[in-house]
Design a protein around this motif. Structure first.
Motif, PDB file in Angstrom:
ATOM      1  N   SER A  37     -18.625 -25.789  30.477  1.00  0.00           N
ATOM      2  CA  SER A  37     -19.485 -25.303  29.395  1.00  0.00           C
ATOM      3  C   SER A  37     -20.323 -24.128  29.868  1.00  0.00           C
ATOM      4  CB  SER A  37     -20.398 -26.423  28.891  1.00  0.00           C
ATOM      5  OG  SER A  37     -19.639 -27.484  28.388  1.00  0.00           O
ATOM      6  N   ASP A  38     -20.847 -24.213  31.089  1.00  0.00           N
ATOM      7  CA  ASP A  38     -21.618 -23.101  31.661  1.00  0.00           C
ATOM      8  C   ASP A  38     -20.743 -21.857  31.809  1.00  0.00           C
ATOM      9  OD1 ASP A  38     -23.881 -24.642  31.836  1.00  0.00           O
ATOM     10  OD2 ASP A  38     -23.703 -25.021  33.988  1.00  0.00           O
ATOM     11  N   ALA A  41     -20.270 -20.261  28.429  1.00  0.00           N
ATOM     12  CA  ALA A  41     -21.496 -19.569  28.026  1.00  0.00           C
ATOM     13  C   ALA A  41     -21.651 -18.253  28.791  1.00  0.00           C
ATOM     14  CB  ALA A  41     -22.711 -20.461  28.266  1.00  0.00           C
ATOM     15  N   SER A  51     -27.882 -12.685  25.971  1.00  0.00           N
ATOM     16  CA  SER A  51     -27.996 -14.011  26.584  1.00  0.00           C
ATOM     17  C   SER A  51     -27.294 -15.009  25.668  1.00  0.00           C
ATOM     18  CB  SER A  51     -29.467 -14.406  26.759  1.00  0.00           C
ATOM     19  OG  SER A  51     -30.044 -14.723  25.513  1.00  0.00           O
ATOM     20  N   ALA A  53     -28.419 -17.792  24.612  1.00  0.00           N
ATOM     21  CA  ALA A  53     -29.390 -18.229  23.605  1.00  0.00           C
ATOM     22  C   ALA A  53     -29.478 -17.215  22.461  1.00  0.00           C
ATOM     23  CB  ALA A  53     -30.757 -18.445  24.241  1.00  0.00           C
ATOM     24  N   GLU A  54     -29.547 -15.924  22.800  1.00  0.00           N
ATOM     25  CA  GLU A  54     -29.601 -14.883  21.759  1.00  0.00           C
ATOM     26  C   GLU A  54     -28.319 -14.873  20.927  1.00  0.00           C
ATOM     27  OE1 GLU A  54     -32.148 -11.228  23.640  1.00  0.00           O
ATOM     28  OE2 GLU A  54     -30.203 -11.686  24.556  1.00  0.00           O
ATOM     29  N   THR A  56     -26.101 -17.326  20.373  1.00  0.00           N
ATOM     30  CA  THR A  56     -25.969 -18.476  19.477  1.00  0.00           C
ATOM     31  C   THR A  56     -26.979 -18.399  18.337  1.00  0.00           C
ATOM     32  OG1 THR A  56     -27.333 -19.820  20.958  1.00  0.00           O
ATOM     33  CG2 THR A  56     -24.950 -20.056  21.156  1.00  0.00           C
ATOM     34  N   GLN A  57     -28.162 -17.876  18.606  1.00  0.00           N
ATOM     35  CA  GLN A  57     -29.158 -17.714  17.547  1.00  0.00           C
ATOM     36  C   GLN A  57     -28.629 -16.765  16.469  1.00  0.00           C
ATOM     37  OE1 GLN A  57     -32.110 -19.413  17.704  1.00  0.00           O
ATOM     38  NE2 GLN A  57     -32.745 -18.698  15.708  1.00  0.00           N
ATOM     39  N   SER A  70     -33.316 -24.221  18.243  1.00  0.00           N
ATOM     40  CA  SER A  70     -33.588 -23.298  19.340  1.00  0.00           C
ATOM     41  C   SER A  70     -33.096 -23.896  20.649  1.00  0.00           C
ATOM     42  CB  SER A  70     -35.094 -23.045  19.437  1.00  0.00           C
ATOM     43  OG  SER A  70     -35.406 -22.253  20.550  1.00  0.00           O
ATOM     44  N   TRP A  71     -32.870 -23.047  21.635  1.00  0.00           N
ATOM     45  CA  TRP A  71     -32.503 -23.500  22.973  1.00  0.00           C
ATOM     46  C   TRP A  71     -33.741 -23.793  23.817  1.00  0.00           C
ATOM     47  CZ3 TRP A  71     -27.977 -25.168  24.511  1.00  0.00           C
ATOM     48  CH2 TRP A  71     -26.831 -24.768  23.814  1.00  0.00           C
ATOM     49  N   SER A  72     -34.906 -23.463  23.300  1.00  0.00           N
ATOM     50  CA  SER A  72     -36.134 -23.631  24.071  1.00  0.00           C
ATOM     51  C   SER A  72     -37.237 -24.189  23.176  1.00  0.00           C
ATOM     52  CB  SER A  72     -36.569 -22.275  24.635  1.00  0.00           C
ATOM     53  OG  SER A  72     -37.854 -22.363  25.200  1.00  0.00           O
ATOM     54  N   THR A  73     -38.104 -24.986  23.753  1.00  0.00           N
ATOM     55  CA  THR A  73     -39.246 -25.495  22.998  1.00  0.00           C
ATOM     56  C   THR A  73     -40.423 -24.524  23.012  1.00  0.00           C
ATOM     57  OG1 THR A  73     -40.087 -26.689  24.933  1.00  0.00           O
ATOM     58  CG2 THR A  73     -38.646 -27.911  23.415  1.00  0.00           C
TER      59      THR A  73
END
Length: 97
Positions: A37-38, A41, A51, A53-54, A56-57, A70-73
């Motif tokens: 998975s890594d 990505a 990135s 995260a960007e 997928t957003q 989100s990937w982050s809290t």
């Protein structure tokens, strides 16, 4: 991510081990792999220039109107986060970096 994958997959990497690899021929055995998975990505990051995260957003979460995902809290609405509990059913506080 790139540095970790290099250390994990390269024979001269600090995390390299023969145990990191399945001995079965491809397609003969299924085994879940966080490293796989890594790697997927990281390839998305390389090809998109963003990135993970960007990416997928922009390409997954926003088109699906998942505005609270989100990937982050860090930037999440803290009031909407779920509560985690330990084995004694005591709440574990959210830790925001």
């Amino acid at each position: 991510m790139a540095a970790f994958l290099q250390d994990y997959l390269s024979t001269d990497g600090s995390y390299y081990s023969n145990k990191n690899f399945n001995k079965q021929a491809p397609g003969k055995r299924y085994e879940y792999s966080n490293i796989g998975s890594d790697l997927a990505a990281w390839l998305i990051e390389l090809k998109s220039g963003m990135s993970f995260a960007e990416y997928t957003q922009k390409h997954i979460l926003l088109p699906l109107q998942m505005t609270d995902a989100s990937w982050s809290t860090t930037n999440a609405d803290q009031a909407k986060l779920s509560t985690l509990y330990n084995g004694d059913k005591k709440a574990i506080p959210n830790i925001v970096p």
